[in-house]
Scaffold this active site. Structure first.
Site, mmCIF file in Angstrom:
data_model
loop_
_atom_site.group_PDB
_atom_site.id
_atom_site.type_symbol
_atom_site.label_atom_id
_atom_site.label_comp_id
_atom_site.label_asym_id
_atom_site.label_seq_id
_atom_site.Cartn_x
_atom_site.Cartn_y
_atom_site.Cartn_z
ATOM 1 N N CYS A 1 -31.058 37.017 85.588
ATOM 2 C CA CYS A 1 -30.724 36.621 84.291
ATOM 3 C C CYS A 1 -30.922 35.109 84.264
ATOM 4 O O CYS A 1 -31.254 34.566 83.054
ATOM 5 C CB CYS A 1 -29.483 37.069 83.788
ATOM 6 N N GLU B 1 -21.849 39.604 80.230
ATOM 7 C CA GLU B 1 -23.144 38.602 80.652
ATOM 8 C C GLU B 1 -24.238 39.429 80.577
ATOM 9 O O GLU B 1 -24.557 40.274 81.504
ATOM 10 C CB GLU B 1 -22.651 38.061 82.004
#
Length: 461
Positions: free
Chosen positions: A268, A234
């Protein structure tokens, strides 16, 4: 980079730690391997009992660990407490759902018969020790969303946390030990990034998961690929936040502020690029900029603080460089963009307009409270700008038009589409991205199965 707690609100080094030596790393790898072979045979009921106990302890520790997180990486303490609560929720969710998520799957009778079997099934079995390379921005949550499913599946965890959150990293190991998990089920490895390759190449380590930067992801994926080991990555995100004419503009602008500055903008999945239809652009921009200006920047341990410091001096310098390059190239500053005087690595909530594709901020992730604002003529242009990024983690769209919703869901290059709301992770929903945002999924049933040996079991007639 030293393994140390450095308070980003004033730059003061509070604690430093020595990296583990080779002998201690070997001891911990051996312990993980030995523990796995016993732990893998435990029942789901026993794992759930231990996980529920860990969640109870985390709830009791919430105020204390929140202050540790805030001191180590700067998030407002009220957000740190919410992070701890979210972790306990995810731990309970996996404790309650893991057995069902990993129950044997039986093919149809017709397929079993056609294969020549008397019986067939698919069983999910644990892989072994899994190395987790985790970032500082959600120092508790990023780890728990790996650890809870991994431990409930029967794996054991090895944590290489970011070097600026060592106290949080050590707390996590202690949490699972206090809950009653066997020694070796979850271990923190206080090591620098240079030690990761050798650990990952060790044959006792069966897989790896990484949340972090694209370069870090490339490095781990390269080593794991060479060793033919499973990875989940990720990485970064530059999520679009699209507002169409039918949207509730007041609500969209209000939520946009939180979506951009959550965790001091260092997330993020924070919305970063605000793409607004021309018909509602002026109204949205006015409300959004006013909301950003109204945010209280200051000591993250103060309850009223909305935005604390960035996690490091280098992080602030990188963000400033992006903003300065955009302004020099013609971007308009609607608010912010000036470093405040005084100690600590603070940066003000900032909105930039008149962004062009030639600017770095158009393509690169701004990891801090900086928003870019785009005016678009129609849905086609909105989709084009939304997808004009190397990342594809999540996305947000505001519209009451069902046909527009269908179009966005079909065409946005992202691992999630949030309609009339901001992106947020939940244990029941898969989380991950496409393009340079990584691959694989965390959370939900998809996440717990990522580190399982998906085994076909076939019985002859």
């Amino acid at each position: 980079m030293p393994i140390a707690t450095v308070n980003p609100a004033n730059g003061e080094t509070l604690k430093t730690y020595d990296a583990l030596g080779e002998e201690e790393i070997e001891r911990r790898l051996a312990t993980a391997d030995t523990t796995f072979h016993a732990y893998r045979t435990t029942s789901f009921a026993e794992r759930a009992r231990l996980m529920h106990r860990a969640a109870e302890l985390l709830d009791a520790d919430a105020d204390d660990i929140a202050k540790v997180m805030t001191t180590e990486m700067g998030k407002p303490v009220k957000q740190a407490r919410a992070e701890a609560a979210k972790c306990a929720k995810a731990m309970r969710w996996y404790a309650d759902h893991a057995e069902v998520l990993l129950t044997d799957v039986e093919p149809s009778d017709a397929d079993v018969k056609d294969s020549g079997a008397s019986r067939a099934l698919v069983r999910y079995r644990p892989l072994g020790p899994v190395l987790a390379v985790m970032p500082w921005n959600f120092p508790l949550w990023q780890v728990i969303r790996f650890a809870a499913p991994a431990l409930m599946a029967g794996n054991v965890g090895l944590l290489k946390h970011a070097s600026n959150v060592p106290q949080t990293a050590l707390y996590l190991e202690d949490l699972f030990l206090r809950a009653g998990f066997p020694e070796g089920c979850f271990q923190t490895l206080l090591v620098g990034s240079g030690a990761v390759e050798d650990i990952l190449r060790d044959p006792r380590v069966k897989a790896a998961t990484l949340t972090g930067s694209e370069p870090a992801g490339r490095a781990v994926a390269s080593v794991a690929g060479d060793e033919v080991k499973k990875t989940v990555l990720e990485l970064g995100g530059s999520d679009p936040y699209v507002v169409m004419p039918s949207a509730d503009v007041d609500r969209a602008a209000e939520i946009a502020v939180t979506a951009r500055v959550q965790n001091n903008g260092q997330s993020c999945i924070a919305a970063k690029r605000f793409i607004v239809h021309a018909d509602v652009y002026e109204a949205f921009a006015e409300r959004f900029v006013a909301g950003m200006r109204a945010l209280r920047v200051g000591d993250p341990l103060e309850e009223r603080t909305d935005v604390g410091p960035l996690s490091s001096e280098q992080g602030r310098a990188d963000l400033e460089e992006l903003v300065d390059e955009a302004v020099e190239s013609g971007a308009t500053v609607l608010c912010g963009a000036e470093r405040p005087d005084g100690p600590g690595w603070f940066y003000p909530p900032t909105v930039l307009a008149d962004i062009t594709p030639e600017m770095r901020v158009h393509h690169e992730e701004a990891f801090g409270p900086v928003a870019t604002l785009y005016r678009v003529a129609d849905l086609d242009e909105a989709v084009a700008i939304a997808n004009d990024t190397p990342f594809g983690l999540s996305s947000n769209v505001w519209t009451r038009d069902a046909a527009e919703v269908d179009r966005f869901v079909r065409d946005l290059d992202a691992g999630a589409v949030y309609v009339n709301g901001m992106t947020a992770s939940h244990p029941a929903f898969p989380f991950g991205g496409v393009k340079r945002s990584g691959y694989g999924r965390e959370l939900s049933g998809h996440g717990i199965r990522e580190f399982c040996n998906i085994t076909t079991v076939w019985h002859g007639a």
